[in-house]
Write a protein that holds these residues in place. Structure first.
Motif, PDB file in Angstrom:
ATOM      1  N   ALA A  95       0.831  -1.205   0.000  1.00 54.66           N
ATOM      2  CA  ALA A  95       0.000   0.000   0.000  1.00 54.66           C
ATOM      3  C   ALA A  95       0.867   1.257   0.000  1.00 54.66           C
ATOM      4  CB  ALA A  95      -0.926  -0.005   1.215  1.00 54.66           C
ATOM      5  N   PHE A  96       1.977   1.237   0.728  1.00 56.03           N
ATOM      6  CA  PHE A  96       2.881   2.380   0.780  1.00 56.03           C
ATOM      7  C   PHE A  96       3.500   2.642  -0.591  1.00 56.03           C
ATOM      8  CE2 PHE A  96       7.093   4.233   1.733  1.00 56.03           C
ATOM      9  CZ  PHE A  96       6.661   5.407   2.336  1.00 56.03           C
ATOM     10  N   VAL A  97       3.952   1.595  -1.253  1.00 53.41           N
ATOM     11  CA  VAL A  97       4.546   1.745  -2.586  1.00 53.41           C
ATOM     12  C   VAL A  97       3.504   2.251  -3.581  1.00 53.41           C
ATOM     13  CG1 VAL A  97       5.545   0.451  -4.522  1.00 53.41           C
ATOM     14  CG2 VAL A  97       6.379   0.069  -2.205  1.00 53.41           C
ATOM     15  N   GLU A  98       2.288   1.746  -3.488  1.00 54.68           N
ATOM     16  CA  GLU A  98       1.227   2.201  -4.385  1.00 54.68           C
ATOM     17  C   GLU A  98       0.932   3.673  -4.183  1.00 54.68           C
ATOM     18  OE1 GLU A  98      -2.649   3.349  -5.638  1.00 54.68           O
ATOM     19  OE2 GLU A  98      -2.238   2.964  -3.532  1.00 54.68           O
ATOM     20  N   ARG A  99       0.921   4.135  -2.951  1.00 53.62           N
ATOM     21  CA  ARG A  99       0.671   5.551  -2.665  1.00 53.62           C
ATOM     22  C   ARG A  99       1.817   6.420  -3.171  1.00 53.62           C
ATOM     23  NH1 ARG A  99      -3.578   7.480  -3.095  1.00 53.62           N
ATOM     24  NH2 ARG A  99      -3.896   5.610  -4.224  1.00 53.62           N
ATOM     25  N   ILE A 100       3.055   5.924  -3.093  1.00 54.44           N
ATOM     26  CA  ILE A 100       4.190   6.693  -3.631  1.00 54.44           C
ATOM     27  C   ILE A 100       4.008   6.904  -5.127  1.00 54.44           C
ATOM     28  CG2 ILE A 100       6.661   6.565  -4.164  1.00 54.44           C
ATOM     29  CD1 ILE A 100       7.071   5.364  -1.405  1.00 54.44           C
ATOM     30  N   PHE A 101       3.632   5.844  -5.844  1.00 53.55           N
ATOM     31  CA  PHE A 101       3.409   5.982  -7.285  1.00 53.55           C
ATOM     32  C   PHE A 101       2.230   6.906  -7.578  1.00 53.55           C
ATOM     33  CE2 PHE A 101       5.860   1.945  -7.706  1.00 53.55           C
ATOM     34  CZ  PHE A 101       6.864   2.473  -8.508  1.00 53.55           C
ATOM     35  N   ALA A 102       1.201   6.893  -6.738  1.00 53.64           N
ATOM     36  CA  ALA A 102       0.063   7.784  -6.937  1.00 53.64           C
ATOM     37  C   ALA A 102       0.480   9.242  -6.757  1.00 53.64           C
ATOM     38  CB  ALA A 102      -1.065   7.430  -5.966  1.00 53.64           C
ATOM     39  N   VAL A 103       1.292   9.525  -5.737  1.00 53.40           N
ATOM     40  CA  VAL A 103       1.778  10.896  -5.532  1.00 53.40           C
ATOM     41  C   VAL A 103       2.663  11.316  -6.697  1.00 53.40           C
ATOM     42  CG1 VAL A 103       3.228  12.348  -4.061  1.00 53.40           C
ATOM     43  CG2 VAL A 103       1.554  10.836  -3.023  1.00 53.40           C
ATOM     44  N   LEU A 104       3.528  10.429  -7.168  1.00 49.91           N
ATOM     45  CA  LEU A 104       4.372  10.751  -8.319  1.00 49.91           C
ATOM     46  C   LEU A 104       3.525  11.013  -9.561  1.00 49.91           C
ATOM     47  CD1 LEU A 104       7.341   8.255  -7.847  1.00 49.91           C
ATOM     48  CD2 LEU A 104       7.339  10.731  -7.482  1.00 49.91           C
ATOM     49  N   PHE A 105       2.445  10.259  -9.729  1.00 47.62           N
ATOM     50  CA  PHE A 105       1.546  10.524 -10.849  1.00 47.62           C
ATOM     51  C   PHE A 105       0.934  11.911 -10.744  1.00 47.62           C
ATOM     52  CE2 PHE A 105      -2.831  10.802 -12.301  1.00 47.62           C
ATOM     53  CZ  PHE A 105      -2.638  10.669 -13.664  1.00 47.62           C
ATOM     54  N   HIS A 106       0.493  12.288  -9.552  1.00 46.13           N
ATOM     55  CA  HIS A 106      -0.119  13.605  -9.377  1.00 46.13           C
ATOM     56  C   HIS A 106       0.884  14.725  -9.632  1.00 46.13           C
ATOM     57  CE1 HIS A 106      -4.121  12.487  -8.186  1.00 46.13           C
ATOM     58  NE2 HIS A 106      -3.629  11.593  -7.347  1.00 46.13           N
ATOM     59  N   ILE A 107       2.104  14.527  -9.217  1.00 48.97           N
ATOM     60  CA  ILE A 107       3.136  15.528  -9.502  1.00 48.97           C
ATOM     61  C   ILE A 107       3.357  15.623 -11.006  1.00 48.97           C
ATOM     62  CG2 ILE A 107       5.588  16.079  -9.247  1.00 48.97           C
ATOM     63  CD1 ILE A 107       5.413  14.783  -6.442  1.00 48.97           C
ATOM     64  N   GLY A 108       3.454  14.487 -11.671  1.00 50.44           N
ATOM     65  CA  GLY A 108       3.659  14.488 -13.123  1.00 50.44           C
ATOM     66  C   GLY A 108       2.497  15.096 -13.880  1.00 50.44           C
ATOM     67  N   ALA A 109       1.270  14.777 -13.475  1.00 51.91           N
ATOM     68  CA  ALA A 109       0.101  15.340 -14.155  1.00 51.91           C
ATOM     69  C   ALA A 109       0.030  16.852 -13.961  1.00 51.91           C
ATOM     70  CB  ALA A 109      -1.173  14.671 -13.646  1.00 51.91           C
ATOM     71  N   SER A 110       0.356  17.331 -12.785  1.00 47.52           N
ATOM     72  CA  SER A 110       0.356  18.770 -12.538  1.00 47.52           C
ATOM     73  C   SER A 110       1.479  19.451 -13.312  1.00 47.52           C
ATOM     74  CB  SER A 110       0.514  19.057 -11.043  1.00 47.52           C
ATOM     75  OG  SER A 110      -0.573  18.540 -10.337  1.00 47.52           O
ATOM     76  N   PHE A 111       2.629  18.808 -13.370  1.00 47.12           N
ATOM     77  CA  PHE A 111       3.752  19.365 -14.133  1.00 47.12           C
ATOM     78  C   PHE A 111       3.391  19.434 -15.613  1.00 47.12           C
ATOM     79  CE2 PHE A 111       7.979  19.105 -16.145  1.00 47.12           C
ATOM     80  CZ  PHE A 111       8.542  20.226 -15.553  1.00 47.12           C
ATOM     81  N   TYR A 112       2.743  18.400 -16.125  1.00 43.04           N
ATOM     82  CA  TYR A 112       2.314  18.373 -17.526  1.00 43.04           C
ATOM     83  C   TYR A 112       1.293  19.479 -17.794  1.00 43.04           C
ATOM     84  CZ  TYR A 112       0.454  16.667 -21.944  1.00 43.04           C
ATOM     85  OH  TYR A 112       0.046  16.568 -23.245  1.00 43.04           O
ATOM     86  N   ALA A 113       0.373  19.698 -16.847  1.00 44.20           N
ATOM     87  CA  ALA A 113      -0.642  20.735 -17.006  1.00 44.20           C
ATOM     88  C   ALA A 113      -0.010  22.124 -17.042  1.00 44.20           C
ATOM     89  CB  ALA A 113      -1.658  20.648 -15.883  1.00 44.20           C
ATOM     90  N   CYS A 114       1.025  22.343 -16.264  1.00 42.79           N
ATOM     91  CA  CYS A 114       1.711  23.642 -16.272  1.00 42.79           C
ATOM     92  C   CYS A 114       2.563  23.813 -17.526  1.00 42.79           C
ATOM     93  CB  CYS A 114       2.603  23.778 -15.040  1.00 42.79           C
ATOM     94  SG  CYS A 114       1.718  24.254 -13.575  1.00 42.79           S
ATOM     95  N   LYS A 115       3.168  22.747 -17.964  1.00 44.79           N
ATOM     96  CA  LYS A 115       4.072  22.806 -19.109  1.00 44.79           C
ATOM     97  C   LYS A 115       3.329  23.074 -20.418  1.00 44.79           C
ATOM     98  CE  LYS A 115       7.458  19.967 -21.472  1.00 44.79           C
ATOM     99  NZ  LYS A 115       8.027  18.628 -21.562  1.00 44.79           N
ATOM    100  N   ASN A 116       2.190  22.452 -20.603  1.00 44.66           N
ATOM    101  CA  ASN A 116       1.420  22.595 -21.837  1.00 44.66           C
ATOM    102  C   ASN A 116       0.347  23.659 -21.665  1.00 44.66           C
ATOM    103  OD1 ASN A 116       2.880  20.623 -23.144  1.00 44.66           O
ATOM    104  ND2 ASN A 116       1.560  18.997 -22.378  1.00 44.66           N
ATOM    105  N   LYS A 117       0.731  24.906 -21.746  1.00 47.21           N
ATOM    106  CA  LYS A 117      -0.201  26.006 -21.538  1.00 47.21           C
ATOM    107  C   LYS A 117      -1.236  26.102 -22.653  1.00 47.21           C
ATOM    108  CE  LYS A 117       3.172  28.626 -18.972  1.00 47.21           C
ATOM    109  NZ  LYS A 117       3.953  29.813 -18.871  1.00 47.21           N
ATOM    110  N   LYS A 118      -0.882  25.670 -23.854  1.00 43.22           N
ATOM    111  CA  LYS A 118      -1.818  25.798 -24.970  1.00 43.22           C
ATOM    112  C   LYS A 118      -3.015  24.858 -24.818  1.00 43.22           C
ATOM    113  CE  LYS A 118       0.717  22.519 -27.698  1.00 43.22           C
ATOM    114  NZ  LYS A 118       1.715  22.308 -28.655  1.00 43.22           N
ATOM    115  N   ASN A 119      -2.839  23.722 -24.120  1.00 41.79           N
ATOM    116  CA  ASN A 119      -3.934  22.777 -23.916  1.00 41.79           C
ATOM    117  C   ASN A 119      -4.847  23.187 -22.774  1.00 41.79           C
ATOM    118  OD1 ASN A 119      -2.999  21.214 -26.010  1.00 41.79           O
ATOM    119  ND2 ASN A 119      -1.825  19.875 -24.674  1.00 41.79           N
ATOM    120  N   PHE A 120      -4.333  24.004 -21.903  1.00 39.82           N
ATOM    121  CA  PHE A 120      -5.125  24.422 -20.744  1.00 39.82           C
ATOM    122  C   PHE A 120      -5.380  25.896 -20.848  1.00 39.82           C
ATOM    123  CE2 PHE A 120      -3.368  20.424 -19.266  1.00 39.82           C
ATOM    124  CZ  PHE A 120      -4.489  19.856 -18.718  1.00 39.82           C
TER     125      PHE A 120
END
Length: 120
Positions: A95-120
């Motif tokens: 469960a701990f490892v799964e939560r680490i990957f979930a947090v990393l996904f959220h960081i990546g998705a937020s980073f992607y949202a900031c990086k691609n300004k034309k899509n948002f």
């Protein structure tokens, strides 16, 4: 779907002028961290409370009280006991490892949202 809609609304309104790497990382940590606490934290605190009650012998009084007040709940109480007695330390690690990957996904998705300004 709900999470990504919330991310879109946040970056379109509140974080409109703060589209940098630091904001995206902190937003991802906050979103993923809150989700981790909500999903894992509450369940494991409940498991710890039940385990302490079982180890101290006070869980029997809960079962007796439930049997007298709501006899139909005995099956769910027995399911809790069976879950706790079959719970392994490896389950916590998974469960701990799964939560680490979930947090990393959220960081990546937020980073992607900031990086691609034309899509948002």
């Amino acid at each position: 779907m709900f999470e990504e809609t919330g991310r879109l609304v946040a970056f379109k309104t509140v974080l409109k002028k703060r589209r940098n790497k630091e904001t995206s990382i902190s937003y991802g940590i906050g979103h993923g961290g809150f989700e981790g606490i909500l999903i894992s934290g509450i369940a494991y605190v409940q498991y710890i409370a039940y385990a302490v009650m079982i180890n101290t012998g006070t869980f029997g009084t809960v079962i007796d009280r439930a049997a007298s007040q709501a006899p139909e709940q005995i099956g769910s109480i027995e399911a809790v006991v069976n879950t706790l007695t079959s719970f392994l330390f490896a389950d916590l690690g998974i469960a701990f490892v799964e939560r680490i990957f979930a947090v990393l996904f959220h960081i990546g998705a937020s980073f992607y949202a900031c990086k691609n300004k034309k899509n948002f």
